[in-house]
Write a protein that holds these residues in place. Structure first.
Motif, PDB file in Angstrom:
ATOM      1  N   LEU A   1     -59.895 -15.921 -44.266  1.00  0.00           N
ATOM      2  CA  LEU A   1     -61.504 -16.313 -44.016  1.00  0.00           C
ATOM      3  C   LEU A   1     -61.672 -17.376 -43.080  1.00  0.00           C
ATOM      4  CD1 LEU A   1     -62.587 -16.334 -47.624  1.00  0.00           C
ATOM      5  CD2 LEU A   1     -63.142 -14.746 -46.066  1.00  0.00           C
ATOM      6  N   SER A   2     -60.623 -18.361 -42.887  1.00  0.00           N
ATOM      7  CA  SER A   2     -60.728 -19.272 -41.869  1.00  0.00           C
ATOM      8  C   SER A   2     -60.726 -18.730 -40.561  1.00  0.00           C
ATOM      9  CB  SER A   2     -59.717 -20.437 -42.140  1.00  0.00           C
ATOM     10  OG  SER A   2     -58.511 -19.967 -41.801  1.00  0.00           O
ATOM     11  N   ALA A   3     -60.071 -17.667 -40.192  1.00  0.00           N
ATOM     12  CA  ALA A   3     -59.877 -17.029 -38.855  1.00  0.00           C
ATOM     13  C   ALA A   3     -61.033 -16.034 -38.742  1.00  0.00           C
ATOM     14  CB  ALA A   3     -58.396 -16.551 -38.690  1.00  0.00           C
ATOM     15  N   CYS A   4     -61.485 -15.565 -39.666  1.00  0.00           N
ATOM     16  CA  CYS A   4     -62.293 -14.207 -39.631  1.00  0.00           C
ATOM     17  C   CYS A   4     -63.667 -14.642 -39.079  1.00  0.00           C
ATOM     18  CB  CYS A   4     -62.598 -13.431 -40.956  1.00  0.00           C
ATOM     19  SG  CYS A   4     -63.304 -12.182 -40.880  1.00  0.00           S
ATOM     20  N   THR A   5     -64.252 -13.812 -37.851  1.00  0.00           N
ATOM     21  CA  THR A   5     -65.553 -14.037 -37.492  1.00  0.00           C
ATOM     22  C   THR A   5     -66.222 -13.083 -37.603  1.00  0.00           C
ATOM     23  OG1 THR A   5     -64.510 -13.382 -35.125  1.00  0.00           O
ATOM     24  CG2 THR A   5     -64.481 -15.722 -35.986  1.00  0.00           C
ATOM     25  N   SER A   6     -65.841 -11.563 -38.229  1.00  0.00           N
ATOM     26  CA  SER A   6     -66.495 -10.498 -38.194  1.00  0.00           C
ATOM     27  C   SER A   6     -66.693  -9.957 -39.590  1.00  0.00           C
ATOM     28  CB  SER A   6     -65.820  -9.486 -37.431  1.00  0.00           C
ATOM     29  OG  SER A   6     -66.130  -7.987 -37.616  1.00  0.00           O
ATOM     30  N   ARG A   7     -68.011  -9.473 -39.968  1.00  0.00           N
ATOM     31  CA  ARG A   7     -68.400  -8.969 -41.066  1.00  0.00           C
ATOM     32  C   ARG A   7     -67.529  -7.542 -41.580  1.00  0.00           C
ATOM     33  NH1 ARG A   7     -72.962  -9.764 -44.005  1.00  0.00           N
ATOM     34  NH2 ARG A   7     -73.293  -7.526 -44.473  1.00  0.00           N
ATOM     35  N   HIS A   8     -67.330  -7.027 -40.289  1.00  0.00           N
ATOM     36  CA  HIS A   8     -66.849  -5.698 -40.474  1.00  0.00           C
ATOM     37  C   HIS A   8     -65.010  -5.905 -40.982  1.00  0.00           C
ATOM     38  CE1 HIS A   8     -65.917  -1.418 -39.716  1.00  0.00           C
ATOM     39  NE2 HIS A   8     -64.635  -2.079 -38.925  1.00  0.00           N
ATOM     40  N   GLN A   9     -64.545  -6.961 -40.478  1.00  0.00           N
ATOM     41  CA  GLN A   9     -63.411  -7.089 -40.816  1.00  0.00           C
ATOM     42  C   GLN A   9     -63.222  -7.551 -42.348  1.00  0.00           C
ATOM     43  OE1 GLN A   9     -62.320 -10.240 -37.825  1.00  0.00           O
ATOM     44  NE2 GLN A   9     -61.233  -8.965 -36.801  1.00  0.00           N
ATOM     45  N   ILE A  10     -64.136  -8.204 -42.954  1.00  0.00           N
ATOM     46  CA  ILE A  10     -64.053  -8.634 -44.290  1.00  0.00           C
ATOM     47  C   ILE A  10     -64.396  -7.360 -44.936  1.00  0.00           C
ATOM     48  CG2 ILE A  10     -65.293  -9.917 -46.054  1.00  0.00           C
ATOM     49  CD1 ILE A  10     -66.065 -11.936 -44.042  1.00  0.00           C
ATOM     50  N   LYS A  11     -65.305  -6.377 -44.554  1.00  0.00           N
ATOM     51  CA  LYS A  11     -65.471  -5.248 -45.337  1.00  0.00           C
ATOM     52  C   LYS A  11     -64.303  -4.320 -45.390  1.00  0.00           C
ATOM     53  CE  LYS A  11     -70.480  -4.878 -44.156  1.00  0.00           C
ATOM     54  NZ  LYS A  11     -71.380  -3.855 -43.251  1.00  0.00           N
ATOM     55  N   GLU A  12     -63.539  -4.436 -44.347  1.00  0.00           N
ATOM     56  CA  GLU A  12     -62.344  -3.465 -44.157  1.00  0.00           C
ATOM     57  C   GLU A  12     -61.546  -3.796 -45.135  1.00  0.00           C
ATOM     58  OE1 GLU A  12     -61.127  -0.931 -41.867  1.00  0.00           O
ATOM     59  OE2 GLU A  12     -63.394  -0.451 -42.362  1.00  0.00           O
ATOM     60  N   VAL A  13     -61.205  -5.177 -45.457  1.00  0.00           N
ATOM     61  CA  VAL A  13     -60.410  -5.788 -46.266  1.00  0.00           C
ATOM     62  C   VAL A  13     -60.658  -5.403 -47.742  1.00  0.00           C
ATOM     63  CG1 VAL A  13     -59.227  -7.767 -47.303  1.00  0.00           C
ATOM     64  CG2 VAL A  13     -59.326  -7.656 -45.000  1.00  0.00           C
ATOM     65  N   LEU A  14     -62.099  -5.435 -47.981  1.00  0.00           N
ATOM     66  CA  LEU A  14     -62.724  -5.191 -49.293  1.00  0.00           C
ATOM     67  C   LEU A  14     -62.272  -3.543 -49.649  1.00  0.00           C
ATOM     68  CD1 LEU A  14     -66.000  -7.008 -49.267  1.00  0.00           C
ATOM     69  CD2 LEU A  14     -63.888  -7.484 -50.883  1.00  0.00           C
ATOM     70  N   ASN A  15     -62.339  -2.974 -48.734  1.00  0.00           N
ATOM     71  CA  ASN A  15     -62.174  -1.379 -48.734  1.00  0.00           C
ATOM     72  C   ASN A  15     -60.684  -1.093 -48.807  1.00  0.00           C
ATOM     73  OD1 ASN A  15     -64.923  -0.595 -48.239  1.00  0.00           O
ATOM     74  ND2 ASN A  15     -64.574  -0.299 -45.917  1.00  0.00           N
ATOM     75  N   ASP A  16     -60.019  -1.787 -48.080  1.00  0.00           N
ATOM     76  CA  ASP A  16     -58.631  -1.775 -48.415  1.00  0.00           C
ATOM     77  C   ASP A  16     -58.136  -2.117 -50.202  1.00  0.00           C
ATOM     78  OD1 ASP A  16     -57.974  -0.916 -45.837  1.00  0.00           O
ATOM     79  OD2 ASP A  16     -57.463  -3.141 -45.415  1.00  0.00           O
ATOM     80  N   LEU A  17     -58.712  -3.043 -50.324  1.00  0.00           N
ATOM     81  CA  LEU A  17     -58.481  -3.539 -51.894  1.00  0.00           C
ATOM     82  C   LEU A  17     -58.825  -2.381 -52.813  1.00  0.00           C
ATOM     83  CD1 LEU A  17     -58.980  -7.422 -51.580  1.00  0.00           C
ATOM     84  CD2 LEU A  17     -56.912  -6.182 -51.517  1.00  0.00           C
ATOM     85  N   ALA A  18     -60.115  -1.970 -52.575  1.00  0.00           N
ATOM     86  CA  ALA A  18     -60.581  -0.887 -53.674  1.00  0.00           C
ATOM     87  C   ALA A  18     -59.834   0.301 -53.580  1.00  0.00           C
ATOM     88  CB  ALA A  18     -62.130  -0.692 -52.988  1.00  0.00           C
TER      89      ALA A  18
END
Length: 836
Positions: free
Chosen positions: A792-809
């Motif tokens: 989260l400290s490095a991430c600047t993209s909403r899409h990257q967060i969404k991708e990680v959430l999809n991965d975890l799902a």
């Protein structure tokens, strides 16, 4: 009966060598070395012959070549300034050794693979459009995604391929970390395209891959023959691109150990660069050449039958005892000192007077105009299609044989050019225009056999175009300069070696026409360095020229934008693309390049805007449609993505990456059978793309066909051992199947993703998210909690967060995961998403 099997060139060589006079001490130095045991006291393996132009360096090393072959059983190779890279030098050596029955077969095979893979990389859509002739773009591409997600999408235009070989053109404004990121992106894209990691590395770093094979097979040749001698002539020209490679090959052992009976001779003006050779200078046997001593000059004249003291004195004074001029004057055998004329006149002017036949005299002058000669160029130069005097001309002492062609020694050619330019500027212009027209006709004839976008890839075409440009510049320097600058920009598009040829030609034309600005331009382009910033610096130089046209400026900014993008300097890339489009808002290549830069910055709406414009400008371009389709897929606008992919496939049904892109869209829609059909087709078209194989494995995994999925993941890893996504997915499947080795594969996935996350930039951010997913699957909850902060400290993209959430799902759905540990991590990511 005449001896059969001896070519005219070989006969001329033997005749010249039999007449070799002078430099006995220097010949003796080399000959004595060949009579020693390799490694004995006094033995040398590296020589450097140096001296002013006309001092006889080439004649001496040619004599060394002959002695080594004829008297000491050596196999030899002779490389001059016709090579512009270490790869070209190795190819020249291998070709010549092959003619002597000592070919480097493994190297030749690998070299052919390199040329094939590079051609594939430049002409298939793996990155930015391939080099073009008139600014016309080639198709765009889809490359491997950086996400390990089961919803991983194809990625458009990851990197351009102009940086091969050796990742040459990077921006000087980019630090080492950015360069590394650009290299990693290119490596990932190429690895997914080619049959193996080795193929990708071959295209990325051909010198590092080819040289060990070259060295090993050269050593094998050395075991079969007494000596292997490699000559590098005109080394003052090739040193900038060969110094580091030769030092690593000969002294440092960077590419393997060469036996001591492999001897290398460097020959050029001036001394070796201490910065390049450093503490190696002490192990180089320096052989300096000056003008002839008076005894040497008299010896040569006597061998030519010139003994009259008055005549000898005049020749010594006129020539300054410069070997090439002494030889030229002696060959004409003047009988009267008066014929030599006033010592103030140049030796070349006197030499022309001694040729009695006016036609031969005119031919000698006319044939000084071209940079090189063969029979066709000879006839064009003398203006007579039936002319038959080429063999006579080629036998003259100052005419140097060069790989099936010949050229005048520059010490003789330069004064001849000055005489003609001063005598009649009008005739000078006409003669060069005639030669330019001849090269243009030959070029156009060749173009009929080439594809429209394949001109710059053909070395014969480039040679013809370069000579045409030279003669146009000589005929009318200022008028021809804008076109020459445009070609120099196009040469940048083709790579460092091609640009160096153009820069040398600009310098030569400037010197031959006494046009200082042209000479300085060529020299500036050559002096921009040999590191990763070479093309960026060269383009910057070209952009400062006042006469550059708007069309050329647009192309230059577009190419420089691509190089910034390749290096990960996205803001600099956008600035260049914006400038290019300010000059020409409808330049589709710049529009596409800017869209691809936005894509790499995860600014998908901006990317879509540019791809829409690119499609508007070239609606029937499959690459533009597929690029837009990939953005639609990433934005979950699947119907629009399918429309674009379908249209692109109709236009070009044989592009594997386009078909795989549609397959990815089908998989995102849950249409797994359609996805499998596309992935199967893509793999059939190109069975070596690791990304397509791993994508098919993911589709099998979604269908719970785990043994089929594991087969594909293992195959993808075999093709690209560093593909973290495939390693992770295979670890998931191994655990689902309860197979032995699952734990080892999970650890391997952690190592692979950690290696990616250790860098900086966008790829490292993706890897930080991927590492979080892998740690949750391992599971290692303490490290996973810590990794949330890192991501989260490095991430600047909403899409990257969404991708990680999809991965975890997906992970939760596939494996038994401790919800009490996973839910807090998911909650933190969802909160960050809502706040972004």
């Amino acid at each position: 009966m005449a001896e059969r099997g001896v070519s005219r060139a070989e006969f001329i060589r033997r005749r010249r060598e039999s007449d070799f006079v002078g430099r006995r001490d220097e010949v003796g130095v080399f000959q004595a070395n060949l009579e020693r045991v390799a490694g004995a006291d006094g033995f040398e393996f590296l020589f450097h012959v140096h001296g002013i132009a006309g001092a006889g360096k080439t004649s001496l090393v040619r004599q060394w070549d002959t002695r080594a072959r004829d008297h000491y059983g050596a196999v030899t190779a002779f490389v001059d300034d016709d090579v512009h890279s270490a790869v070209e030098a190795m190819a020249a050596v291998s070709e010549q050794l092959g003619r002597q029955g000592c070919g480097l077969k493994g190297f030749d095979k690998l070299l052919a693979t390199y040329h094939q893979r590079r051609h594939e990389a430049e002409t298939t859509a793996l990155g930015a459009p391939a080099a073009e002739t008139d600014g016309a773009p080639a198709p765009a591409s889809v490359s491997v995604s950086v996400s390990v997600s089961s919803t991983v999408a194809t990625q458009v235009g990851l990197v351009g391929l102009s940086m091969v070989p050796g990742l040459a053109p990077f921006t000087s404004a980019v630090d080492a970390k950015q360069v590394t990121q650009g290299a990693d992106r290119l490596r990932a894209a190429l690895s997914s395209r080619f049959r193996s990691h080795d193929d990708a590395q071959l295209v990325l770093s051909p010198v590092q891959v080819l040289t060990p094979v070259f060295a090993r097979e050269l050593a094998e040749v050395a075991q079969r023959v007494p000596w292997v001698v490699l000559f590098f002539d005109t080394y003052e020209q090739t040193a900038p691109v060969l110094d580091s490679w030769l030092r690593g090959l000969l002294v440092e052992g960077d590419y393997g150990s060469l036996p001591l009976n492999v001897i290398v001779v460097l020959s050029g003006q001036g001394r070796l660069d201490a910065r390049g050779w450093g503490d190696c200078l002490g192990m180089i046997d320096e052989v300096p050449l000056d003008v002839f001593t008076e005894d040497e000059a008299r010896q040569l004249l006597a061998a030519k039958g010139i003994t009259d003291e008055r005549l000898v004195e005049v020749i010594l004074e006129v020539s300054g005892r410069l070997p090439v001029l002494v030889d030229a004057l002696a060959q004409t055998r003047p009988s009267d000192p008066a014929a030599v004329g006033d010592p103030a006149d140049t030796a070349v002017e006197r030499f022309l007077k001694w040729i009695a036949d006016p036609a031969e005299r005119a031919a000698v002058l006319s044939c000084a105009l071209p940079l090189q000669l063969n029979e066709d160029i000879y006839r064009a130069a003398v203006g007579d299609p039936e002319a038959t005097g080429y063999p006579w001309l080629r036998s003259l002492s100052f005419v140097i044989d060069q790989a099936g062609r010949c050229r005048y020694h520059q010490v003789v050619r330069g004064p001849m050019l000055r005489v003609q330019r001063a005598a009649s500027p009008t005739q000078w212009s006409r003669d060069h225009t005639r030669l330019a027209d001849a090269f243009r006709q030959w070029r156009q004839t060749l173009e009929a056999t080439l594809t429209a976008d394949g001109h710059w890839d053909d070395p014969h075409w480039r040679d013809l175009r370069l000579n045409q440009t030279y003669h146009q510049l000589c005929a009318q320097p200022h008028k021809a300069l804008p076109d020459a600058i445009h070609e120099s920009v196009q040469a940048c598009d083709h790579g460092e070696a091609t640009l160096r040829r153009w820069a040398q030609t600009l310098t030569q034309a400037g010197q031959d026409t006494n046009t200082p600005t042209l000479t300085q331009l060529g020299q500036n382009l050559q002096d921009t360095g040999t590191d990763a910033s070479f093309l960026i610096a060269a383009l910057t130089q070209l952009l400062t020229i006042p006469v550059i046209t708007s069309t050329t400026r647009t192309l230059a900014y577009t190419i420089r934008g691509r190089e910034h993008r390749n290096a990960g300097a996205y803001e600099a890339a956008l600035a260049d693309y914006n400038t290019a489009l300010a000059h020409n808002p409808d330049y589709e290549r710049a529009v596409w390049g800017r869209g691809t830069t936005y894509w790499l910055m995860d600014q998908y709406q901006e990317a879509l805007n540019d791809y829409n414009r690119a499609v508007e400008l070239k609606p029937e371009d499959a690459g533009n449609l597929a690029s837009r389709g990939a953005v639609y897929e990433r934005l979950t606008r699947y119907d629009e993505a399918l429309t674009d992919f379908n249209h692109a496939i109709q236009l070009d049904p044989h592009q594997a990456w386009v078909i795989a892109g549609r397959g990815q869209t089908y998989r995102s829609l849950g249409r797994y059978d359609d996805a499998l059909t596309d992935f199967n087709h893509a793999i059939q078209l190109d069975p070596h793309r690791a990304w397509d194989i791993a994508s098919r494995g993911q589709t099998y995994q979604s269908l719970r066909r785990y043994d089929d999925a594991l087969t594909d993941f293992n195959h993808a890893i075999q093709l690209d051992p560093d593909q973290a996504w495939a390693i992770y997915e295979s670890a998931v499947v191994l655990r689902l199947l309860g197979y032995e080795g699952a734990a080892e594969r999970w650890n391997r996935a952690v190592e692979a993703v950690q290696a990616e996350a250790a860098g900086e930039g966008r790829k490292a951010v993706w890897a930080a998210g991927n590492l979080l997913v892998v740690l949750c699957g391992l599971p290692d909850w303490q490290r996973a909690q810590e990794q949330v902060d890192v991501f989260l400290s490095a991430c600047t993209s909403r899409h990257q967060i969404k991708e990680v959430l999809n991965d975890l799902a997906d992970l939760r759905g596939a494996l038994s995961v401790d919800a009490s540990q996973l839910d807090p991590i998911v909650s933190r990511l969802e909160a960050a998403l809502s706040q972004s």
